[in-house]
Motif scaffolding. Structure first.
Motif, PDB file in Angstrom:
ATOM      1  N   LYS A 125       0.824  -1.221   0.000  1.00 37.06           N
ATOM      2  CA  LYS A 125       0.000   0.000   0.000  1.00 37.06           C
ATOM      3  C   LYS A 125       0.860   1.274   0.000  1.00 37.06           C
ATOM      4  CE  LYS A 125      -4.588  -1.011   1.805  1.00 37.06           C
ATOM      5  NZ  LYS A 125      -5.521  -0.834   2.947  1.00 37.06           N
ATOM      6  N   PRO A 126       1.812   1.415   0.927  1.00 43.53           N
ATOM      7  CA  PRO A 126       2.602   2.657   0.904  1.00 43.53           C
ATOM      8  C   PRO A 126       3.463   2.796  -0.349  1.00 43.53           C
ATOM      9  CG  PRO A 126       3.336   1.179   2.661  1.00 43.53           C
ATOM     10  CD  PRO A 126       2.142   0.579   2.051  1.00 43.53           C
ATOM     11  N   LEU A 127       3.952   1.651  -0.885  1.00 41.81           N
ATOM     12  CA  LEU A 127       4.734   1.722  -2.120  1.00 41.81           C
ATOM     13  C   LEU A 127       3.866   2.144  -3.290  1.00 41.81           C
ATOM     14  CD1 LEU A 127       6.876  -1.534  -1.691  1.00 41.81           C
ATOM     15  CD2 LEU A 127       7.581   0.835  -1.284  1.00 41.81           C
ATOM     16  N   ALA A 128       2.644   1.695  -3.306  1.00 35.29           N
ATOM     17  CA  ALA A 128       1.749   2.072  -4.400  1.00 35.29           C
ATOM     18  C   ALA A 128       1.409   3.550  -4.336  1.00 35.29           C
ATOM     19  CB  ALA A 128       0.471   1.228  -4.344  1.00 35.29           C
ATOM     20  N   GLU A 129       1.362   4.095  -3.119  1.00 35.47           N
ATOM     21  CA  GLU A 129       1.026   5.518  -2.979  1.00 35.47           C
ATOM     22  C   GLU A 129       2.117   6.420  -3.567  1.00 35.47           C
ATOM     23  OE1 GLU A 129       0.334   6.022   1.139  1.00 35.47           O
ATOM     24  OE2 GLU A 129      -1.627   5.016   1.129  1.00 35.47           O
ATOM     25  N   LEU A 138      -0.804  -3.807  -6.448  1.00 33.53           N
ATOM     26  CA  LEU A 138      -1.695  -3.487  -5.317  1.00 33.53           C
ATOM     27  C   LEU A 138      -3.018  -4.232  -5.439  1.00 33.53           C
ATOM     28  CD1 LEU A 138      -2.364  -1.860  -2.777  1.00 33.53           C
ATOM     29  CD2 LEU A 138      -3.176  -0.014  -4.289  1.00 33.53           C
ATOM     30  N   ASP A 139      -3.558  -4.273  -6.674  1.00 33.84           N
ATOM     31  CA  ASP A 139      -4.826  -4.987  -6.862  1.00 33.84           C
ATOM     32  C   ASP A 139      -4.687  -6.473  -6.552  1.00 33.84           C
ATOM     33  OD1 ASP A 139      -5.981  -2.610  -7.591  1.00 33.84           O
ATOM     34  OD2 ASP A 139      -5.806  -2.986  -9.756  1.00 33.84           O
ATOM     35  N   GLU A 140      -3.554  -7.067  -6.966  1.00 36.79           N
ATOM     36  CA  GLU A 140      -3.340  -8.483  -6.687  1.00 36.79           C
ATOM     37  C   GLU A 140      -3.240  -8.751  -5.189  1.00 36.79           C
ATOM     38  OE1 GLU A 140       0.084  -9.745  -8.817  1.00 36.79           O
ATOM     39  OE2 GLU A 140      -0.882  -9.613 -10.798  1.00 36.79           O
ATOM     40  N   ALA A 141      -2.537  -7.898  -4.478  1.00 37.28           N
ATOM     41  CA  ALA A 141      -2.394  -8.075  -3.037  1.00 37.28           C
ATOM     42  C   ALA A 141      -3.741  -7.921  -2.331  1.00 37.28           C
ATOM     43  CB  ALA A 141      -1.385  -7.071  -2.484  1.00 37.28           C
ATOM     44  N   MET A 142      -4.531  -6.938  -2.801  1.00 35.26           N
ATOM     45  CA  MET A 142      -5.853  -6.734  -2.216  1.00 35.26           C
ATOM     46  C   MET A 142      -6.760  -7.938  -2.487  1.00 35.26           C
ATOM     47  SD  MET A 142      -7.859  -4.755  -0.475  1.00 35.26           S
ATOM     48  CE  MET A 142      -7.100  -3.118  -0.569  1.00 35.26           C
ATOM     49  N   ALA A 143      -6.715  -8.470  -3.700  1.00 30.54           N
ATOM     50  CA  ALA A 143      -7.548  -9.616  -4.047  1.00 30.54           C
ATOM     51  C   ALA A 143      -7.143 -10.838  -3.241  1.00 30.54           C
ATOM     52  CB  ALA A 143      -7.450  -9.898  -5.546  1.00 30.54           C
ATOM     53  N   ALA A 144      -5.844 -11.051  -3.066  1.00 29.29           N
ATOM     54  CA  ALA A 144      -5.376 -12.202  -2.293  1.00 29.29           C
ATOM     55  C   ALA A 144      -5.829 -12.095  -0.839  1.00 29.29           C
ATOM     56  CB  ALA A 144      -3.857 -12.298  -2.376  1.00 29.29           C
TER      57      ALA A 144
END
Length: 384
Positions: A125-129, A138-144
């Motif tokens: 999350k912080p890296l994506a920001e 980020l989407d893959e991590a959220m889906a997992a």
């Protein structure tokens, strides 16, 4: 000499005949025979309908084996009383305990996976920001993470189901009542046909239900009787049913009608009726047969006489009536229903007439008698 003998014989015969005639003339006639009579009186006579019914418990709960397994223990006395929550049966629990353990392990695994996916998401999350990683990462991590959350919920649900199955290995009484004879013994495999599935039945018997059938004609008779009565009388009749047990005794508590079925069975022309009776002494048990007495119409100014007064011959009914001059006259009557030891007379008798009760074999039509009025008490069955 011959003529003298004949003359003497004739004289003796004449003399004996004259003496016997004189003696017969002097013998007084026999007195009129004594008979017992009842004096007719008018009264309102309630008529009762009788139906054969069967008893049931207020609740008859079947005790079922909800899982398959070998029966390990019985924890009650057959035919005894049980309380709600009492342990009744125990089944082999080891296979279900193993299943619970396996489901707990699965929950632990997906919980660990959830922690990992949560950590991955927190790092990305912080890296994506700051655009250090792509949006797809980020989407893959959220889906997992969300998928693992769902897996945890599913694993927990499966664990709950396994625990419920494990709880079914202990069977408890659902109500206070009396338990019957067990259908399975220790060591039997239960829960699968043809093995026992219903192990026993517990019945609540502080109130007993009685079901019986009435014909459409009887229903109309009772319904019209209740419709013509005042509301207070209707309530009284609806809550004063009598129950006659198999030995002829009248049950000590009155019952009431719970319901009448909504329709007439077109195949039998009958209607189902259910009544309830209090059973504080636990005298009644499910499965008994008994007669239910329901009050029907009331005959105004009816005349009741003992059944033994009535003589029946080829479908005709007669009684001996003693007139004011103590002369017997035979009279044809029309009879109604029998009420205990009495018979309802619908035609042929008037109030204050004397009907012979005892001595029928001594009298005949036109004969003089000496009547004695007696007060005949009806039998208990005839009392209302």
């Amino acid at each position: 000499m011959r003529f003298q003998t004949i003359g003497l014989t004739v004289c003796l015969s004449f003399f004996l005949f004259a003496c016997s005639e004189k003696q017969a003339t002097q013998t007084p006639p026999p007195p009129p025979p004594g008979v017992s009579v009842v004096e007719t009186q008018t009264q309102d006579v309630p008529l009762y309908l009788e139906f054969v019914g069967q008893t049931f418990g207020l609740k008859d709960i079947a005790i079922r084996a909800r899982v398959e397994g070998f029966l390990e223990g019985l924890h009650f006395q057959e035919g005894g009383e049980v309380k709600k929550g009492d342990l009744l049966y125990t089944l082999e629990s080891q296979p279900f305990e193993e299943k619970v353990a396996a489901k707990m392990s699965a929950v632990a695994q997906v919980t660990t996976m959830l922690a990992k996916t949560k950590g991955d998401l927190d790092r990305i999350k912080p890296l994506a920001e700051i655009n250090a990683v792509s949006k797809s990462d980020l989407d893959e991590a959220m889906a997992a993470y969300e998928a693992t959350q769902s897996s945890v919920e599913a694993a927990k649900a499966t664990l709950r189901a396994a625990k419920i199955e494990l709880s079914y290995t202990k069977i408890y009484s659902p109500i206070d009542g009396i338990i019957g004879k067990t259908q399975a013994k220790v060591g039997d495999f239960v829960g699968r046909d043809p093995n026992p599935v219903i192990l026993n039945t517990v019945s609540q018997v502080d109130t007993i239900l009685v079901t019986f059938f009435i014909t459409e004609t009887q229903y109309l008779e009772v319904a019209r009787s209740l419709a013509s009565a005042d509301p207070a009388q209707t309530d009284k009749q609806g809550s004063s049913l009598e129950l006659v047990l198999i030995d002829g005794s009248v049950y000590g508590h009155a019952g009431k009608v719970d319901f009448v079925d909504r329709e007439v069975d077109t195949t039998t022309g009958a209607m189902l009726v259910q009544a309830s009776f209090p059973n504080p002494e636990k005298l009644l048990r499910p499965g008994q047969f008994a007669k239910v007495k329901v009050r029907g119409q009331v005959v105004k100014d009816g005349i009741l006489i003992p059944q033994r007064c009535v003589m029946e011959l080829q479908g005709l009914y007669n009684v001996y009536v003693v007139g004011a001059d103590n002369t017997v006259a035979i009279r044809e009557i029309t009879v109604g229903p029998k009420i205990g030891s009495l018979w309802l007379i619908t035609d042929g008798l008037e109030p204050s007439e004397k009907v012979i009760y005892e001595g029928l074999q001594k009298v005949k039509d036109g004969m003089s008698v000496k009547p004695t009025v007696v007060d005949v008490k009806p039998t208990e069955k005839g009392k209302k």
